[in-house]
Design an enzyme around this catalytic site. Structure first.
Site, PDB file in Angstrom:
ATOM      1  N   GLY A   9     -18.029  48.984  49.657  1.00  9.85           N
ATOM      2  CA  GLY A   9     -18.563  50.113  50.415  1.00  9.85           C
ATOM      3  C   GLY A   9     -20.067  50.037  50.553  1.00  9.85           C
ATOM      4  O   GLY A   9     -20.771  51.023  50.325  1.00  9.85           O
ATOM      5  N   VAL A  61     -10.397  48.218  50.676  1.00 10.46           N
ATOM      6  CA  VAL A  61     -10.214  48.005  49.239  1.00 10.46           C
ATOM      7  C   VAL A  61      -8.877  48.529  48.731  1.00 10.46           C
ATOM      8  O   VAL A  61      -8.430  48.148  47.645  1.00 10.46           O
ATOM      9  CB  VAL A  61     -11.366  48.616  48.413  1.00 10.46           C
ATOM     10  CG1 VAL A  61     -12.680  47.902  48.712  1.00 10.46           C
ATOM     11  CG2 VAL A  61     -11.473  50.125  48.624  1.00 10.46           C
ATOM     12  N   SER A 139     -18.483  60.589  40.202  1.00 12.09           N
ATOM     13  CA  SER A 139     -19.168  61.740  40.775  1.00 12.09           C
ATOM     14  C   SER A 139     -19.227  62.839  39.708  1.00 12.09           C
ATOM     15  O   SER A 139     -18.380  62.891  38.817  1.00 12.09           O
ATOM     16  CB  SER A 139     -18.393  62.267  41.993  1.00 12.09           C
ATOM     17  OG  SER A 139     -18.858  63.550  42.389  1.00 12.09           O
ATOM     18  N   TYR A 152     -10.378  64.689  45.810  1.00 12.43           N
ATOM     19  CA  TYR A 152     -11.539  63.844  45.522  1.00 12.43           C
ATOM     20  C   TYR A 152     -11.885  63.897  44.030  1.00 12.43           C
ATOM     21  O   TYR A 152     -12.108  62.863  43.398  1.00 12.43           O
ATOM     22  CB  TYR A 152     -12.718  64.316  46.363  1.00 12.43           C
ATOM     23  CG  TYR A 152     -14.006  63.581  46.115  1.00 12.43           C
ATOM     24  CD1 TYR A 152     -14.218  62.306  46.646  1.00 12.43           C
ATOM     25  CD2 TYR A 152     -15.034  64.163  45.375  1.00 12.43           C
ATOM     26  CE1 TYR A 152     -15.411  61.638  46.439  1.00 12.43           C
ATOM     27  CE2 TYR A 152     -16.231  63.498  45.160  1.00 12.43           C
ATOM     28  CZ  TYR A 152     -16.411  62.239  45.694  1.00 12.43           C
ATOM     29  OH  TYR A 152     -17.606  61.575  45.479  1.00 12.43           O
ATOM     30  N   THR A 155      -9.498  61.887  41.861  1.00 11.34           N
ATOM     31  CA  THR A 155      -9.714  60.438  41.902  1.00 11.34           C
ATOM     32  C   THR A 155     -10.927  60.038  41.089  1.00 11.34           C
ATOM     33  O   THR A 155     -10.917  59.013  40.390  1.00 11.34           O
ATOM     34  CB  THR A 155      -9.898  59.935  43.345  1.00 11.34           C
ATOM     35  OG1 THR A 155     -11.090  60.482  43.931  1.00 11.34           O
ATOM     36  CG2 THR A 155      -8.706  60.298  44.215  1.00 11.34           C
ATOM     37  N   LYS A 156     -11.975  60.834  41.147  1.00 10.02           N
ATOM     38  CA  LYS A 156     -13.197  60.482  40.452  1.00 10.02           C
ATOM     39  C   LYS A 156     -13.068  60.701  38.938  1.00 10.02           C
ATOM     40  O   LYS A 156     -13.692  59.993  38.143  1.00 10.02           O
ATOM     41  CB  LYS A 156     -14.375  61.286  41.015  1.00 10.02           C
ATOM     42  CG  LYS A 156     -14.731  60.911  42.450  1.00 10.02           C
ATOM     43  CD  LYS A 156     -15.132  59.445  42.560  1.00 10.02           C
ATOM     44  CE  LYS A 156     -15.659  59.083  43.931  1.00 10.02           C
ATOM     45  NZ  LYS A 156     -16.139  57.688  44.019  1.00 10.02           N
TER      46      LYS A 156
END
Length: 244
Positions: A9, A61, A139, A152, A155-156
């Site tokens: 990324g 990815v 994050s 989100y 996942t983090k």
């Protein structure tokens, strides 16, 4: 030993800043991108113009075969990867009851499975050499949670668990695994929140400003450096004091 970094990324935002920082520190850099070939090529041209060694490598990815092909190309053109920065990610806001299977799977596919795919692709050489460094990018919302960003945040948070567990598993092989947890960083990803919200977030940050991609690149570069040689399994929060 030649230092070869692969940054996922890396065509824009934090990933771009990380690639620039590592290249200027002497790493040969694989600049991964998904869609923005123009931005990746632009970055590679900039770095090569400064005398750095860099190539642009396309891959989604979340797709293991694409990641494997990307790593093979980096190894062929630059050399075996000694530093992986797993930065590729997707984000967005939605009420939890509106989260579709497609959104849930895409976020986990990129943010978590993407890290798994990249790490597994570069590990064989690192284990063979008993040396290597992996830095994941999580994050503060993976540490604290965030309303309307449940997917989100999940996942983090999982990425932090991966980092800490993998650090313990790979330590006997001399491989360090750490994580950077950015706060609110001034990138395209957060611009969608609007200027009023961004001003409010800056005001809530004790240092009085949003972070920059270069702030996070500095944190990644430190964890990747020999100065952090006795640091593994850690989460370095870079948020201007946003979270207590």
């Amino acid at each position: 030993m030649k230092r070869v970094a692969l940054v996922t990324g890396a065509s824009r935002g934090i990933g771009r800043a990380v690639a620039v920082r590592l290249a200027r520190a002497g790493c040969a850099v694989g600049v991964n991108y998904y869609e923005r070939k123009d931005k990746a090529d632009e970055l590679v041209a900039l770095l090569r113009g400064e005398g750095c060694e860099a190539i642009a490598v396309q891959a989604d990815v979340s797709v293991r075969a694409e990641v494997d092909a990307m790593v093979r190309r980096v190894e062929r053109e630059l050399g075996p990867v000694t530093l992986l920065v797993s930065n590729a990610g997707v984000a967005g806001q939605a009420l939890f009851q509106d989260v579709t299977d497609e959104l849930w799977d895409r976020y986990f596919g990129v943010n978590l499975n993407g890290a798994r795919n990249a790490i597994q692709a570069v590990l064989p050489h690192m284990i063979h050499e008993k040396s290597g460094c992996i830095v994941t990018v999580s994050s503060i919302w993976g540490q604290h949670g965030a309303s309307c960003e449940v997917t989100y945040s999940c996942t983090k948070h999982a990425l932090i668990g991966l980092t800490k567990s993998l650090a313990m598993e790979l330590a006997p092989s001399g491989i360090r695994v750490n994580c950077v947890a950015p706060g609110v960083i001034d990138t395209d990803m957060v611009q969608v929140l609007g200027q009023e919200t961004l001003r409010s977030l800056a005001a809530q940050t004790p240092l009085g400003r949003l972070g920059t991609p270069e702030d996070i690149a500095a944190a990644v570069a430190f964890l990747a450096s020999d100065e952090a040689g006795f640091i593994t399994g850690q989460v370095l929060t870079a948020d201007g004091g946003f979270l207590p």
